[in-house]
Design an enzyme around this catalytic site. Sequence first.
Site, mmCIF file in Angstrom:
data_model
loop_
_atom_site.group_PDB
_atom_site.id
_atom_site.type_symbol
_atom_site.label_atom_id
_atom_site.label_comp_id
_atom_site.label_asym_id
_atom_site.label_seq_id
_atom_site.Cartn_x
_atom_site.Cartn_y
_atom_site.Cartn_z
ATOM 1 N N GLY A 13 0.812 -1.205 0.000
ATOM 2 C CA GLY A 13 0.000 0.000 0.000
ATOM 3 C C GLY A 13 0.842 1.251 0.000
ATOM 4 O O GLY A 13 0.611 2.176 -0.767
ATOM 5 N N ASN A 53 9.410 5.259 4.270
ATOM 6 C CA ASN A 53 10.790 5.724 4.183
ATOM 7 C C ASN A 53 10.936 7.109 4.811
ATOM 8 O O ASN A 53 10.127 8.000 4.565
ATOM 9 C CB ASN A 53 11.232 5.819 2.721
ATOM 10 C CG ASN A 53 10.739 4.671 1.895
ATOM 11 O OD1 ASN A 53 11.148 3.540 2.098
ATOM 12 N ND2 ASN A 53 9.842 4.948 0.964
ATOM 13 N N HIS A 74 -1.133 6.329 8.661
ATOM 14 C CA HIS A 74 -0.306 5.189 9.071
ATOM 15 C C HIS A 74 1.162 5.441 8.752
ATOM 16 O O HIS A 74 2.040 5.289 9.615
ATOM 17 C CB HIS A 74 -0.806 3.930 8.362
ATOM 18 C CG HIS A 74 -0.024 2.694 8.695
ATOM 19 N ND1 HIS A 74 -0.427 1.801 9.657
ATOM 20 C CD2 HIS A 74 1.136 2.204 8.195
ATOM 21 C CE1 HIS A 74 0.452 0.812 9.736
ATOM 22 N NE2 HIS A 74 1.415 1.040 8.853
ATOM 23 N N GLU A 75 1.441 5.818 7.516
ATOM 24 C CA GLU A 75 2.844 5.997 7.125
ATOM 25 C C GLU A 75 3.464 7.191 7.838
ATOM 26 O O GLU A 75 4.643 7.159 8.204
ATOM 27 C CB GLU A 75 2.961 6.141 5.605
ATOM 28 C CG GLU A 75 2.327 5.011 4.801
ATOM 29 C CD GLU A 75 2.797 3.616 5.205
ATOM 30 O OE1 GLU A 75 3.924 3.474 5.736
ATOM 31 O OE2 GLU A 75 2.029 2.660 5.004
ATOM 32 N N HIS A 99 4.445 6.290 11.361
ATOM 33 C CA HIS A 99 5.656 5.481 11.406
ATOM 34 C C HIS A 99 6.902 6.328 11.672
ATOM 35 O O HIS A 99 7.937 5.780 12.078
ATOM 36 C CB HIS A 99 5.849 4.736 10.084
ATOM 37 C CG HIS A 99 5.318 3.338 10.079
ATOM 38 N ND1 HIS A 99 5.545 2.431 11.089
ATOM 39 C CD2 HIS A 99 4.584 2.669 9.146
ATOM 40 C CE1 HIS A 99 4.981 1.278 10.791
ATOM 41 N NE2 HIS A 99 4.391 1.389 9.623
#
Length: 885
Positions: free
Chosen positions: A267, A271, A303-304, A307
């Site tokens: 998805g 990085n 979500h990303e 992170h």
Amino acid sequence: MRTEQPKMIYLKDYQAPEYLIDETHLTFELFEDHSLVHAQLVMRRNPARGAGLPPLVLDGQQLELLSVKLADAELGTADYQVTDSHLTLHPTREHFTVDTSVKIHPETNTALEGLYKSGGMYCTQCEAEGFRKITYYLDRPDVMSVFTTTVIAEQHRYPVLLSNGNPVGSGPQDDGRHWATWEDPFMKPAYLFALVAGDLWCVEDAFTTMTERSVALRIYVEPENIDKCQHAMNSLKKSMRWDEEVYGREYDLDIFMIVAVNDFNMGAMENKGLNIFNSSAVLARAETATDAAHQRVEAIVAHEYFHNWSGNRVTCRDWFQLSLKEGFTVFRDSVFSADMNSATVKRIQDVAYLRTHQFAEDAGPMAHAVRPDSFIEISNFYTLTVYEKGSEVVRMIHTLLGGDGFRKGSDLYFERHDGQAVTCDDFIKAMEDANGVDLTQFKRWYSQAGTPRLAVSESYDAAAQTYSLTFRQSCPQTPDKVEKLPFVIPVELGLLDRNGAPLALRLAGEATAGETSRVLSVTEAEQTFTFVDVAEQPLPSLLRGFSAPVKLSFPYSRDQLMFLMQHDSDGFNRWDAGQQLSVQVLQELITQHQQGAPLVLDQRLVSALRTVLADDTLDQAMVAEMLSLPSEAYLTEISEVADVEAIHSAREFARKQLAEHLFDALWQRYQANRELSKKTAYVAEAEHFARRGLQNIALSYLMLSGKPDVLAATLEQFETCDNMTERLTALAVLVNSPFEAEKATALASFAEHFKDNPLVMDQWFSVQAGSVLPGGLARVKALMQHPAFNIKNPNKVRALIGAFAGQNLINFHAADGSGYRFLADLVIELNALNPQIASRQLAPLTRWRKYDDARQALMKTELERIRASGELSSDVFEVVSKSLA
């Protein structure tokens, strides 16, 4: 055929790295028929591993080594050893540099790992072990380094050159090429490295952090998609503010970038500072993306971004700890989405998905613990167990500690481990230390696979006015373990009196009555809790909010379930009571079908849903969820032996009966909501999602009547609506209808209008692949010849093949095994192109034990054919071999 079994890797064998990399300096020269990667690694002996200078073994795959230096000395071929997977050097001092130059071929990389091309764009995907396909490196998450990256490419073709961190320089060269250099000041493992080069346009904004720092926000897309970025940008800013307010986490670089890529195995990828997204997870506009797609974009962007702390600033020590970052971050994004939309509906959707798919994974040959003990291919462990069940484990900690206690624990976790690669045990230890609790037994959720069963029985003593609940927990054996120790299971519950009013709860031994809803910790194989001062026999509302990922059983009657649907103050349990009632009714119909008896629908289900439709005080999204019958996939999951034809026939009969009995109420709701949609501009907000959701599920029922008025309404919605949510639902309703001429016209019109939009065409594929009408496989095979389909693109495979095999159960599980042969052929083809996608398509075949003997034999035959088909990737080999074990 494979003659050597891939190596099994075990958690118990973990050892810290022999060497560390303090600095990584990379230079990429990108050309059309190859690329050159020059790497300088500033290294040192790891003091934690003791004295001596053992060989330095660097990971590397599919690399052509051009040169290598050790401590500035050029090495000859006698000075090092190269294999297909490693470069071995022999350091002579504790501090040294390693310089390598390699040639790679991103232009032919169909596996989409490492550096590859998506259309005219260079991009990377390095998690889990893709960086070793870029250069020789210690490609493991516990080796963290600061990175400086220079990218050189033709300026006309690739005007945008991006990498992690902050930009520090750029400029032209004399040969029509140009360069850009990026520095990431934060230590990170190689799996978080990113590079993008392409002809991209950018939507830009800014965010002011809680300490008044201005962060530049950029979303890069190909020019034709520049009008589909605003929703993602809004979602990003909401995420950044929410993470500050709820977790106290502030962004740490000067710039945050997202790039949309059409060819991507997952998805999105977190990085550091440069998130690379599957285009389906970032592009959203009313005309081209459904409400569900808008909500998915919001959730994945969040979500990303989350992170950045739960995954990047604090990362995992080894891949067995994958849920440390993924389970925690899924929990964070689910709470964010609940805060942005309807919390109850979000919880319903998450649990429905978990029960249908993760519970099935727990019951299959690939079952594993949230922190697995072993694996062959780590890519196979990006699973629902690691992500969704891992999130539920974190949610249980939140339930047990409370919101304030959980925040104290997360603050300590981030403070204690910032810049480190750590374990699930470190996360639990922070929660323990911050709250003064012992979570030793709770940690079994990380080490024991399988879905626990929780059977509950009741006993009421009218004379003593006591009410007792006895909980018995068990967990079925899984491939890794037969005997399971008791879990800590938090059970949130309430008790209702005969009028549906909640009772104040006081356990025996407590001085005073407390709240009307409370959490009990079930920690033993059998445990009884007794409530006192209970004046009448109550009805329990158990596992409120789905407080633990277990299979709960309590002998509710259908009348009791109807009572809970009407009176329970917990929205999730109101929905769940409806689902349990529906399951009982559908299982009765399944039995009738199997016995050859006439199908008769229990009218209590009709009555219950009529009441729901008539309740104007209910959130419309909640009404839509309660109208949704349990799926065929869920009915399959809860069956001992799934009878494909009986499940399909029973559910379709129930839908038609409900459509007939509730037609007037459904028609009224549909017309009212459709009229409002005509008058209201599209807005991607919860209230509008709810209105369209109820409107569309009503239409899906109404079309079962076959009435001309409904057909006319469907065509009107398809032709005149201003958003993809209404248009795609109308198309799906037509595709599953008997109106062949109208269906053909709508499909052709849709394809012509959206032929240049790959993501919309994916939806066009999925609608047809999911049609339960006869001839499903023939339709799918025909669609594979369509110009918009490309087997090398993961989104296309998921949209067409995945939708058919995973959702269209009646056609995929055809009794002649044709669906199984088709999927096996596809897996064999994909194995050579993209092993990750090949292994993920295998899931429907791995669950062969769920079906009748004839289907079991057919499915096993196809798994055995795949195993014997030739040299298998480790991804496919692991799934097939475990499925046949």
